[in-house]
Design an enzyme around this catalytic site. Structure first.
Site, PDB file in Angstrom:
ATOM      1  N   GLU A   1       5.996  -1.286  -2.085  1.00 20.59           N
ATOM      2  CA  GLU A   1       6.492  -0.488  -0.984  1.00 20.59           C
ATOM      3  C   GLU A   1       6.130  -0.913   0.295  1.00 20.59           C
ATOM      4  O   GLU A   1       5.199  -0.513   0.747  1.00 20.59           O
ATOM      5  CB  GLU A   1       6.382   1.053  -1.269  1.00 20.59           C
ATOM      6  CG  GLU A   1       6.878   1.757  -2.372  1.00 20.59           C
ATOM      7  CD  GLU A   1       6.972   3.245  -2.148  1.00 20.59           C
ATOM      8  OE1 GLU A   1       8.245   3.827  -2.155  1.00 20.59           O
ATOM      9  OE2 GLU A   1       6.203   3.781  -1.587  1.00 20.59           O
TER      10      GLU A   1
ATOM     11  N   HIS B   1       0.221   6.050  -2.496  1.00 19.73           N
ATOM     12  CA  HIS B   1       1.238   5.768  -1.606  1.00 19.73           C
ATOM     13  C   HIS B   1       0.771   5.742  -0.128  1.00 19.73           C
ATOM     14  O   HIS B   1      -0.450   6.082   0.236  1.00 19.73           O
ATOM     15  CB  HIS B   1       2.091   7.408  -1.699  1.00 19.73           C
ATOM     16  CG  HIS B   1       3.272   6.860  -1.112  1.00 19.73           C
ATOM     17  ND1 HIS B   1       3.477   7.102   0.527  1.00 19.73           N
ATOM     18  CD2 HIS B   1       4.707   7.049  -1.537  1.00 19.73           C
ATOM     19  CE1 HIS B   1       4.777   6.975   0.747  1.00 19.73           C
ATOM     20  NE2 HIS B   1       5.472   6.849  -0.451  1.00 19.73           N
TER      21      HIS B   1
HETATM   22  P1  PGA Z   1      12.536   6.436   1.372  1.00 18.36           P
HETATM   23  O1  PGA Z   1      10.797   6.566   0.721  1.00 18.36           O
HETATM   24  O2  PGA Z   1      13.195   5.850   0.272  1.00 18.36           O
HETATM   25  O3  PGA Z   1      12.680   7.455   2.070  1.00 18.36           O
HETATM   26  O4  PGA Z   1      12.291   5.191   2.278  1.00 18.36           O
HETATM   27  C1  PGA Z   1      10.373   5.639  -0.409  1.00 18.36           C
HETATM   28  C2  PGA Z   1       8.814   6.183  -0.824  1.00 18.36           C
HETATM   29  O5  PGA Z   1       8.162   6.471   0.335  1.00 18.36           O
HETATM   30  O6  PGA Z   1       8.531   6.411  -1.731  1.00 18.36           O
END
Ligand code: PGA
Length: 246
Positions: free
Chosen positions: A168, A94
């Site tokens: 992401e 992440h």
């Molecule tokens: P968010 O986070 O939906 O609050 O943008 C997603 C994540 O960090 O996995």
């Protein structure tokens, strides 16, 4: 579709348990429509896995694990322990762990191997920063992040049956901003091709994460090859999460 709730460190332990116990019946119904993975704090994994194990298509995931198998690593949690506690998925790489805890692509690759040794499906996060996005360097960033991972996986004697890759963009996490339909269509087509090429024997679920909300999930579901979502903020409120899944 796969819906992964990443609670980060947003909820205290008792609220994590209440999220599940207070909404158990509705959660069971949601699991008839989709595969749901709840990633609570490490502390809540065992009690949630023990109490919810009878709900089909509901999985408990971890938010991270150690790159080592066992040993003198204070504060770390092994993939072996996660598996014993009932965890079947685990987020790795992440962007918050990459930037705050110095996780490199090599460390992330080691974690993936540890997870696969214990039949835990890794949810591998990749994505570019705002500056990299502006400089149109997204593909280069993804290539650099994925290359060592493909190498370690291809060195395993048995290829994994299942993996998740979560795209992401860092600038979309918790900001309310999301990429355009065109950008996401291009990235997910490329991811699909790349995974077919490098991991031909593995079922790879491609998912999107970053500000997934009620107002944008309709558009996101239209993007070819998106097989699910990694949801942060909107997953801590059960009713909001339910709307996203339904
Ligand atoms: P968010 O986070 O939906 O609050 O943008 C997603 C994540 O960090 O996995």
């Amino acid at each position: 579709m796969l819906y992964i709730a990443n609670w980060k460190m947003q909820l205290p332990f008792t609220n994590e348990l209440l999220w599940c116990f207070n909404n158990r019946d509705e959660l069971e119904q949601l699991c008839q429509q989709a595969t749901i993975v709840i990633c609570p704090s490490t502390l809540a994994i065992a009690p949630l896995a023990a109490t919810l194990h009878d709900i089909k298509l509901l999985h408990i995931g971890a938010q991270n694990c150690s790159e080592f198998s066992a040993g003198a690593y204070t504060g770390q949690i092994s993939a072996n322990s996660l598996a014993q506690a009932g965890c079947t998925y685990c987020i790795v790489g992440h962007s918050e762990c990459r930037s705050y805890f110095g996780e490199t692509n090599d460390i992330i690759s080691n974690k993936i191997v540890r997870l696969l040794e214990h039949d835990i499906v890794p949810i591998i996060c990749v994505g570019e920063s705002a500056a990299q996005h502006e400089q149109q360097r997204t593909m280069d960033v993804l290539r650099t992040q994925l290359a060592p991972i493909f190498t370690v996986i291809n060195n395993l004697t048995t290829p994994p049956a299942n993996l998740c890759i979560a795209y992401e963009p860092i600038w979309a996490i918790g900001t309310g901003k999301i990429p355009t339909f065109e950008h996401l269509s291009m990235i997910f087509s490329w991811l699909q091709e790349t995974c077919q090429q490098h991991l031909p024997s593995t079922k790879v679920d491609l998912i999107y994460g970053g500000s997934v909300q009620e107002g944008n999930i309709g558009m996101l579901k239209e993007i070819p090859h998106i097989g699910g979502f990694l949801i942060g903020g909107a997953s801590t409120d059960f009713q909001k999460f339910k709307k996203l899944v339904s």
